[in-house]
Motif scaffolding. Structure first.
Motif, PDB file in Angstrom:
ATOM      1  N   LEU A 158     -75.910 -21.934 -40.485  1.00 17.81           N
ATOM      2  CA  LEU A 158     -76.400 -22.854 -40.596  1.00 17.81           C
ATOM      3  C   LEU A 158     -75.417 -24.216 -39.292  1.00 17.81           C
ATOM      4  CD1 LEU A 158     -77.861 -25.338 -40.909  1.00 17.81           C
ATOM      5  CD2 LEU A 158     -77.657 -25.480 -43.267  1.00 17.81           C
ATOM      6  N   ASP A 159     -73.942 -23.762 -40.156  1.00 22.79           N
ATOM      7  CA  ASP A 159     -73.436 -25.011 -38.600  1.00 22.79           C
ATOM      8  C   ASP A 159     -72.859 -24.488 -37.802  1.00 22.79           C
ATOM      9  OD1 ASP A 159     -72.381 -26.108 -41.285  1.00 22.79           O
ATOM     10  OD2 ASP A 159     -70.559 -25.047 -42.545  1.00 22.79           O
ATOM     11  N   VAL A 160     -72.685 -23.396 -37.311  1.00 24.10           N
ATOM     12  CA  VAL A 160     -72.536 -23.392 -35.337  1.00 24.10           C
ATOM     13  C   VAL A 160     -73.673 -23.628 -34.937  1.00 24.10           C
ATOM     14  CG1 VAL A 160     -72.633 -21.018 -34.091  1.00 24.10           C
ATOM     15  CG2 VAL A 160     -70.976 -20.943 -36.214  1.00 24.10           C
ATOM     16  N   ARG A 161     -75.134 -23.666 -35.340  1.00 24.01           N
ATOM     17  CA  ARG A 161     -76.444 -23.870 -34.977  1.00 24.01           C
ATOM     18  C   ARG A 161     -77.139 -25.547 -34.952  1.00 24.01           C
ATOM     19  NH1 ARG A 161     -79.275 -20.859 -38.653  1.00 24.01           N
ATOM     20  NH2 ARG A 161     -80.403 -22.793 -39.453  1.00 24.01           N
ATOM     21  N   GLY A 162     -76.076 -26.338 -35.883  1.00 22.26           N
ATOM     22  CA  GLY A 162     -76.127 -27.154 -36.101  1.00 22.26           C
ATOM     23  C   GLY A 162     -74.870 -27.477 -34.522  1.00 22.26           C
ATOM     24  N   LEU A 163     -73.409 -27.276 -34.677  1.00 21.36           N
ATOM     25  CA  LEU A 163     -72.834 -27.451 -33.318  1.00 21.36           C
ATOM     26  C   LEU A 163     -73.643 -27.796 -31.949  1.00 21.36           C
ATOM     27  CD1 LEU A 163     -70.164 -28.105 -32.833  1.00 21.36           C
ATOM     28  CD2 LEU A 163     -69.020 -26.417 -32.849  1.00 21.36           C
ATOM     29  N   ILE A 164     -74.242 -25.984 -31.863  1.00 19.85           N
ATOM     30  CA  ILE A 164     -74.476 -25.945 -30.908  1.00 19.85           C
ATOM     31  C   ILE A 164     -75.997 -27.505 -30.027  1.00 19.85           C
ATOM     32  CG2 ILE A 164     -76.289 -24.141 -29.336  1.00 19.85           C
ATOM     33  CD1 ILE A 164     -74.011 -22.745 -31.318  1.00 19.85           C
ATOM     34  N   GLN A 165     -76.211 -26.767 -31.384  1.00 16.71           N
ATOM     35  CA  GLN A 165     -78.019 -28.050 -31.262  1.00 16.71           C
ATOM     36  C   GLN A 165     -77.558 -29.523 -31.256  1.00 16.71           C
ATOM     37  OE1 GLN A 165     -80.437 -28.239 -34.278  1.00 16.71           O
ATOM     38  NE2 GLN A 165     -82.118 -29.491 -33.382  1.00 16.71           N
ATOM     39  N   GLY A 166     -76.264 -29.834 -31.172  1.00 19.63           N
ATOM     40  CA  GLY A 166     -75.873 -30.788 -30.885  1.00 19.63           C
ATOM     41  C   GLY A 166     -75.641 -31.260 -29.724  1.00 19.63           C
ATOM     42  N   ILE A 167     -74.546 -30.431 -29.020  1.00 20.20           N
ATOM     43  CA  ILE A 167     -73.826 -30.417 -28.422  1.00 20.20           C
ATOM     44  C   ILE A 167     -75.571 -30.384 -26.870  1.00 20.20           C
ATOM     45  CG2 ILE A 167     -72.384 -28.662 -26.793  1.00 20.20           C
ATOM     46  CD1 ILE A 167     -70.940 -27.096 -29.456  1.00 20.20           C
ATOM     47  N   LEU A 168     -75.958 -29.200 -26.984  1.00 20.37           N
ATOM     48  CA  LEU A 168     -77.197 -29.390 -26.564  1.00 20.37           C
ATOM     49  C   LEU A 168     -78.342 -30.532 -25.961  1.00 20.37           C
ATOM     50  CD1 LEU A 168     -78.569 -25.663 -25.919  1.00 20.37           C
ATOM     51  CD2 LEU A 168     -76.686 -26.459 -24.893  1.00 20.37           C
ATOM     52  N   VAL A 169     -78.933 -31.100 -27.706  1.00 25.26           N
ATOM     53  CA  VAL A 169     -79.287 -32.470 -27.516  1.00 25.26           C
ATOM     54  C   VAL A 169     -78.625 -33.494 -26.789  1.00 25.26           C
ATOM     55  CG1 VAL A 169     -79.671 -34.552 -29.059  1.00 25.26           C
ATOM     56  CG2 VAL A 169     -80.565 -32.373 -29.358  1.00 25.26           C
ATOM     57  N   ASN A 170     -77.219 -33.688 -26.526  1.00 24.36           N
ATOM     58  CA  ASN A 170     -76.435 -34.786 -26.280  1.00 24.36           C
ATOM     59  C   ASN A 170     -76.210 -34.530 -24.788  1.00 24.36           C
ATOM     60  OD1 ASN A 170     -75.694 -36.360 -28.504  1.00 24.36           O
ATOM     61  ND2 ASN A 170     -73.762 -35.466 -28.829  1.00 24.36           N
ATOM     62  N   ALA A 171     -76.455 -33.411 -24.266  1.00 23.95           N
ATOM     63  CA  ALA A 171     -76.688 -32.457 -23.086  1.00 23.95           C
ATOM     64  C   ALA A 171     -78.223 -33.366 -22.397  1.00 23.95           C
ATOM     65  CB  ALA A 171     -76.230 -30.959 -22.438  1.00 23.95           C
ATOM     66  N   GLY A 172     -78.677 -33.310 -23.276  1.00 29.05           N
ATOM     67  CA  GLY A 172     -80.341 -33.882 -22.262  1.00 29.05           C
ATOM     68  C   GLY A 172     -81.945 -33.169 -22.651  1.00 29.05           C
ATOM     69  N   LEU A 173     -81.120 -31.647 -23.952  1.00 35.38           N
ATOM     70  CA  LEU A 173     -82.048 -30.344 -23.363  1.00 35.38           C
ATOM     71  C   LEU A 173     -82.936 -30.839 -25.183  1.00 35.38           C
ATOM     72  CD1 LEU A 173     -79.434 -29.668 -21.704  1.00 35.38           C
ATOM     73  CD2 LEU A 173     -80.998 -27.175 -22.623  1.00 35.38           C
ATOM     74  N   GLU A 174     -83.770 -30.518 -24.628  1.00 41.68           N
ATOM     75  CA  GLU A 174     -84.153 -30.546 -25.957  1.00 41.68           C
ATOM     76  C   GLU A 174     -84.500 -29.236 -26.275  1.00 41.68           C
ATOM     77  OE1 GLU A 174     -89.857 -30.060 -27.278  1.00 41.68           O
ATOM     78  OE2 GLU A 174     -89.296 -30.791 -25.725  1.00 41.68           O
ATOM     79  N   VAL A 175     -83.725 -29.275 -28.185  1.00 42.98           N
ATOM     80  CA  VAL A 175     -83.495 -27.961 -28.784  1.00 42.98           C
ATOM     81  C   VAL A 175     -84.619 -27.305 -29.502  1.00 42.98           C
ATOM     82  CG1 VAL A 175     -81.852 -26.496 -30.194  1.00 42.98           C
ATOM     83  CG2 VAL A 175     -81.267 -28.477 -27.922  1.00 42.98           C
ATOM     84  N   HIS A 176     -84.832 -26.088 -29.928  1.00 42.15           N
ATOM     85  CA  HIS A 176     -85.555 -25.705 -30.870  1.00 42.15           C
ATOM     86  C   HIS A 176     -84.755 -24.101 -31.847  1.00 42.15           C
ATOM     87  CE1 HIS A 176     -89.121 -26.983 -29.977  1.00 42.15           C
ATOM     88  NE2 HIS A 176     -88.476 -27.120 -28.561  1.00 42.15           N
ATOM     89  N   ALA A 177     -84.576 -24.519 -33.010  1.00 41.31           N
ATOM     90  CA  ALA A 177     -83.357 -23.866 -33.103  1.00 41.31           C
ATOM     91  C   ALA A 177     -84.260 -22.846 -33.858  1.00 41.31           C
ATOM     92  CB  ALA A 177     -82.425 -24.224 -34.448  1.00 41.31           C
ATOM     93  N   ALA A 178     -83.913 -21.282 -34.153  1.00 44.62           N
ATOM     94  CA  ALA A 178     -83.969 -19.493 -35.359  1.00 44.62           C
ATOM     95  C   ALA A 178     -82.940 -19.489 -36.585  1.00 44.62           C
ATOM     96  CB  ALA A 178     -85.227 -19.418 -33.982  1.00 44.62           C
ATOM     97  N   ASP A 179     -82.846 -18.812 -37.052  1.00 45.79           N
ATOM     98  CA  ASP A 179     -81.950 -18.348 -38.106  1.00 45.79           C
ATOM     99  C   ASP A 179     -81.841 -17.195 -38.035  1.00 45.79           C
ATOM    100  OD1 ASP A 179     -83.829 -18.040 -39.624  1.00 45.79           O
ATOM    101  OD2 ASP A 179     -83.505 -19.016 -41.305  1.00 45.79           O
TER     102      ASP A 179
END
Length: 126
Positions: free
Chosen positions: A12-33
């Protein structure tokens, strides 16, 4: 139109970090565990890029990549803490491999590079 990413990581922590990085880069992000949920997310969202962890609870990232390659050609960036993978991920259709722990800046640069090279290869001459 906004680019889309799918993140497949069970932490969850890594997924959240990656999601934040990609959202800040302007991407729409979907995540799965998990691998199965990730394959389904790729099928549902048709992303422009996939960030895939090697270690997943149901099957590993190489198997997830093989399943994804059955219907998607989106670039895949694999993240791993395993140093003994050799060429296995690349044979399964992985475009780039990044060791954990990773630098947020380096992750963003690699994602941007994969997105720009995918645009260049997807342009077909008339």
């Amino acid at each position: 139109m906004r680019k889309t990413a799918v993140i497949i990581d069970d932490d969850l922590d890594v997924r959240g970090l990656i999601q934040g990085i990609l959202v800040n880069a302007g991407l729409e992000v979907h995540a799965a565990d998990s691998g199965a949920a990730g394959v389904e997310a790729v099928r549902r969202h048709g992303p422009d890029i996939i960030v895939l962890d090697f270690g997943l609870p149901d099957f590993n990232g190489v198997e997830a990549a093989r399943r994804i390659r059955g219907f998607s050609s989106a670039p895949i960036l694999m993240l791993t803490g395993h140093e003994d993978l050799a060429d296995t991920p690349f044979a399964a259709g992985i475009h780039d491999l990044m060791a954990k722990p990773f630098s947020p800046r380096e992750l963003r640069l690699r994602v941007e590079k994969l997105l720009s090279s995918d645009e260049q290869t997807s342009i077909q001459p008339d």
